[in-house]
Motif scaffolding. Structure first.
Motif, PDB file in Angstrom:
ATOM      1  N   SER A  72      93.517 -93.068   6.310  1.00 29.98           N
ATOM      2  CA  SER A  72      94.109 -91.810   5.849  1.00 29.98           C
ATOM      3  C   SER A  72      93.455 -91.299   4.567  1.00 29.98           C
ATOM      4  N   HIS A  73      92.917 -92.212   3.757  1.00 32.29           N
ATOM      5  CA  HIS A  73      92.340 -91.846   2.466  1.00 32.29           C
ATOM      6  C   HIS A  73      90.994 -92.540   2.264  1.00 32.29           C
ATOM      7  N   ILE A  74      90.115 -91.866   1.538  1.00 27.88           N
ATOM      8  CA  ILE A  74      88.768 -92.379   1.291  1.00 27.88           C
ATOM      9  C   ILE A  74      88.467 -92.324  -0.198  1.00 27.88           C
ATOM     10  N   ILE A  75      87.802 -93.362  -0.700  1.00 32.01           N
ATOM     11  CA  ILE A  75      87.186 -93.322  -2.031  1.00 32.01           C
ATOM     12  C   ILE A  75      85.683 -93.492  -1.836  1.00 32.01           C
ATOM     13  N   ILE A  76      84.912 -92.586  -2.418  1.00 29.39           N
ATOM     14  CA  ILE A  76      83.455 -92.667  -2.357  1.00 29.39           C
ATOM     15  C   ILE A  76      82.933 -93.027  -3.738  1.00 29.39           C
ATOM     16  N   ALA A  77      82.342 -94.214  -3.837  1.00 28.92           N
ATOM     17  CA  ALA A  77      81.773 -94.680  -5.105  1.00 28.92           C
ATOM     18  C   ALA A  77      80.327 -95.108  -4.871  1.00 28.92           C
ATOM     19  N   LEU A  78      79.610 -94.301  -4.108  1.00 29.15           N
ATOM     20  CA  LEU A  78      78.221 -94.609  -3.799  1.00 29.15           C
ATOM     21  C   LEU A  78      77.342 -94.370  -5.024  1.00 29.15           C
ATOM     22  N   GLY A  79      76.274 -95.127  -5.114  1.00 27.72           N
ATOM     23  CA  GLY A  79      75.325 -94.941  -6.213  1.00 27.72           C
ATOM     24  C   GLY A  79      73.968 -95.487  -5.833  1.00 27.72           C
ATOM     25  N   ALA A  80      72.924 -94.786  -6.258  1.00 28.56           N
ATOM     26  CA  ALA A  80      71.570 -95.247  -5.986  1.00 28.56           C
ATOM     27  C   ALA A  80      71.266 -96.498  -6.800  1.00 28.56           C
ATOM     28  N   SER A  81      70.384 -97.338  -6.262  1.00 27.94           N
ATOM     29  CA  SER A  81      70.003 -98.575  -6.946  1.00 27.94           C
ATOM     30  C   SER A  81      68.514 -98.565  -7.255  1.00 27.94           C
ATOM     31  N   SER A  82      68.179 -98.831  -8.502  1.00 26.20           N
ATOM     32  CA  SER A  82      66.771 -98.879  -8.898  1.00 26.20           C
ATOM     33  C   SER A  82      66.060-100.083  -8.284  1.00 26.20           C
ATOM     34  N   LYS A  83      66.838-101.031  -7.741  1.00 20.30           N
ATOM     35  CA  LYS A  83      66.246-102.241  -7.156  1.00 20.30           C
ATOM     36  C   LYS A  83      65.841-102.031  -5.700  1.00 20.30           C
ATOM     37  N   GLU A  84      66.249-100.917  -5.097  1.00 20.49           N
ATOM     38  CA  GLU A  84      65.948-100.670  -3.690  1.00 20.49           C
ATOM     39  C   GLU A  84      64.930 -99.545  -3.557  1.00 20.49           C
ATOM     40  N   VAL A  85      63.889 -99.792  -2.801  1.00 23.12           N
ATOM     41  CA  VAL A  85      62.846 -98.802  -2.578  1.00 23.12           C
ATOM     42  C   VAL A  85      63.426 -97.602  -1.831  1.00 23.12           C
ATOM     43  N   GLY A  86      63.156 -96.402  -2.341  1.00 24.02           N
ATOM     44  CA  GLY A  86      63.631 -95.190  -1.685  1.00 24.02           C
ATOM     45  C   GLY A  86      65.065 -94.826  -1.983  1.00 24.02           C
ATOM     46  N   SER A  87      65.742 -95.629  -2.819  1.00 26.58           N
ATOM     47  CA  SER A  87      67.134 -95.345  -3.151  1.00 26.58           C
ATOM     48  C   SER A  87      67.195 -94.305  -4.265  1.00 26.58           C
ATOM     49  N   ARG A 112      92.877 -87.223   2.202  1.00 26.38           N
ATOM     50  CA  ARG A 112      92.295 -86.979   0.876  1.00 26.38           C
ATOM     51  C   ARG A 112      91.053 -87.846   0.691  1.00 26.38           C
ATOM     52  N   ILE A 113      90.067 -87.270  -0.021  1.00 22.69           N
ATOM     53  CA  ILE A 113      88.869 -88.010  -0.431  1.00 22.69           C
ATOM     54  C   ILE A 113      88.783 -87.967  -1.944  1.00 22.69           C
ATOM     55  N   VAL A 114      88.647 -89.129  -2.563  1.00 24.31           N
ATOM     56  CA  VAL A 114      88.386 -89.228  -3.997  1.00 24.31           C
ATOM     57  C   VAL A 114      86.915 -89.599  -4.160  1.00 24.31           C
ATOM     58  N   TYR A 115      86.199 -88.798  -4.926  1.00 28.03           N
ATOM     59  CA  TYR A 115      84.753 -88.968  -5.077  1.00 28.03           C
ATOM     60  C   TYR A 115      84.416 -89.203  -6.542  1.00 28.03           C
ATOM     61  N   GLU A 116      83.791 -90.335  -6.841  1.00 28.67           N
ATOM     62  CA  GLU A 116      83.352 -90.634  -8.202  1.00 28.67           C
ATOM     63  C   GLU A 116      81.914 -90.168  -8.385  1.00 28.67           C
ATOM     64  N   THR A 117      81.699 -89.217  -9.292  1.00 28.73           N
ATOM     65  CA  THR A 117      80.347 -88.760  -9.590  1.00 28.73           C
ATOM     66  C   THR A 117      80.031 -89.063 -11.055  1.00 28.73           C
ATOM     67  N   SER A 118      79.663 -88.058 -11.838  1.00 32.52           N
ATOM     68  CA  SER A 118      79.313 -88.299 -13.239  1.00 32.52           C
ATOM     69  C   SER A 118      79.632 -87.080 -14.092  1.00 32.52           C
ATOM     70  N   HIS A 119      80.021 -87.334 -15.323  1.00 32.82           N
ATOM     71  CA  HIS A 119      80.159 -86.256 -16.288  1.00 32.82           C
ATOM     72  C   HIS A 119      78.778 -85.607 -16.491  1.00 32.82           C
ATOM     73  N   GLY A 120      78.766 -84.308 -16.617  1.00 30.86           N
ATOM     74  CA  GLY A 120      77.500 -83.594 -16.799  1.00 30.86           C
ATOM     75  C   GLY A 120      77.087 -82.793 -15.574  1.00 30.86           C
ATOM     76  N   VAL A 121      77.809 -82.980 -14.456  1.00 30.59           N
ATOM     77  CA  VAL A 121      77.479 -82.238 -13.232  1.00 30.59           C
ATOM     78  C   VAL A 121      77.546 -80.729 -13.485  1.00 30.59           C
ATOM     79  N   GLU A 122      78.523 -80.292 -14.280  1.00 30.11           N
ATOM     80  CA  GLU A 122      78.644 -78.863 -14.578  1.00 30.11           C
ATOM     81  C   GLU A 122      78.096 -78.512 -15.961  1.00 30.11           C
ATOM     82  N   TYR A 157      90.571 -83.021  -1.759  1.00 27.46           N
ATOM     83  CA  TYR A 157      89.706 -83.931  -2.518  1.00 27.46           C
ATOM     84  C   TYR A 157      90.139 -83.994  -3.976  1.00 27.46           C
ATOM     85  N   VAL A 158      89.651 -85.029  -4.645  1.00 23.48           N
ATOM     86  CA  VAL A 158      89.699 -85.144  -6.100  1.00 23.48           C
ATOM     87  C   VAL A 158      88.350 -85.697  -6.528  1.00 23.48           C
ATOM     88  N   VAL A 159      87.727 -85.074  -7.522  1.00 21.88           N
ATOM     89  CA  VAL A 159      86.436 -85.542  -8.032  1.00 21.88           C
ATOM     90  C   VAL A 159      86.639 -86.117  -9.431  1.00 21.88           C
TER      91      VAL A 159
END
Length: 290
Positions: A72-87, A112-122, A157-159
């Motif tokens: 019913s609900h999703i949290i997205i906390a994806l993030g690129a990794s400097s240790k993985e090629v192409g990430s 509902r989807i809760v998405y963790e991004t970063s301050h500075g997007v706007e 959603y909530v960001v």
């Protein structure tokens, strides 16, 4: 926690440093929680052998759709990794968001989807935003595009946009705010606290809100037990139009590059001048000894 409409929470990025804190916080609230992972072995190491997981890949919408059964609900906390090629944010976050939203729309049960991004997007012309885009392949620009995809999806959603992340000081309460451009400078917040914010955003924050969060240094290490979550979430305003564009971030990066180039040239010139002055003094001393 009964009465909040949460049947099952699926967390993307659950084995990452932030995602595991979201997973822990959701479990602490008593939510039935499932971790979406690429590696069962890594999930066992990070989350424990008893952690409920489903194996899939955000690049594969079919595996996501299968994992969303009963969710019913999703949290997205994806993030690129400097240790993985192409990430990078374009592949992991933007590409992952597209796949998740495709699957979520097909399933039709996501509340509902809760998405963790970063301050500075706007805040694309903030010096540190330019630095991040310069160093990490336009990461904030792609986070912005990911947020726009979520806004346009029609799914509530909530960001959550944390400032700099750290692994300690989980007992310092947060400041949740929708700051204007340039209002906040450099600041930090504990990943543990961000995990708690994301878990509570599932049921306490109003839908279609985006906000930044940082630690409240003035409050000190007083813990979160007395924190006014209801009042804090209640002061947040529903999102208006995004006040920045992808192109703004590219322009902000170019501005940072130009400033950085001037700083480097000034440093080099100063270094050369210092060497010249030192050489001149040594020469004068040598001549005085003759």
């Amino acid at each position: 926690m009964a009465g909040n409409g949460i049947d099952l929470v699926l967390i993307f990025g659950a084995t990452g440093q932030s995602g595991k804190e979201c997973f822990t916080a959701c479990r602490a609230h008593g939510f039935k929680t499932l971790a979406f992972v690429r590696s069962r072995d890594k999930a066992t190491r990070v989350l424990g052998a008893e952690a409920p997981v489903v194996v899939g890949d955000v690049a594969n919408p079919e595996s996501i759709e299968a994992a969303l059964k009963g969710v019913s609900h999703i949290i997205i906390a994806l993030g690129a990794s400097s240790k993985e090629v192409g990430s990078c944010a374009e592949v992991v976050e933007y590409g992952g968001m597209k796949s998740i939203l495709t699957a979520a729309k097909n399933v039709g049960s996501i509340k509902r989807i809760v998405y963790e991004t970063s301050h500075g997007v706007e805040d694309p012309f903030w010096f540190f935003a330019g630095f991040l885009n310069y160093m990490a392949k336009d990461t904030l620009a792609w986070k912005l595009r990911s947020e726009l995809l979520l806004r346009e999806s029609g799914i509530p959603y909530v960001v959550v946009r944390p400032t700099g992340l750290k692994n300690n000081d989980g007992n310092i309460p947060p400041v949740l705010q929708q700051p204007s451009a340039g209002e906040w400078g450099m600041s930090m917040i504990s990943r543990e606290v961000v995990g708690e914010i994301c878990a509570r955003a599932l049921f306490q924050a109003a839908e279609c809100t985006s906000f930044s969060c940082r630690e409240d240094k003035k409050a000190g290490k007083i813990g979160l037990s007395e924190y006014d979550w209801v009042g804090t979430f209640g002061r947040l305003q529903r999102d208006g139009p995004m006040r920045a564009t992808f192109e703004d971030h590219i322009a902000g990066k170019m501005s940072f590059q130009n400033k950085w180039r001037v700083i480097k040239y000034a440093f080099r010139a100063g270094f050369v001048l210092s060497l010249a002055l030192l050489a001149s003094k040594l020469l004068q001393r040598r001549n005085a000894l003759k």
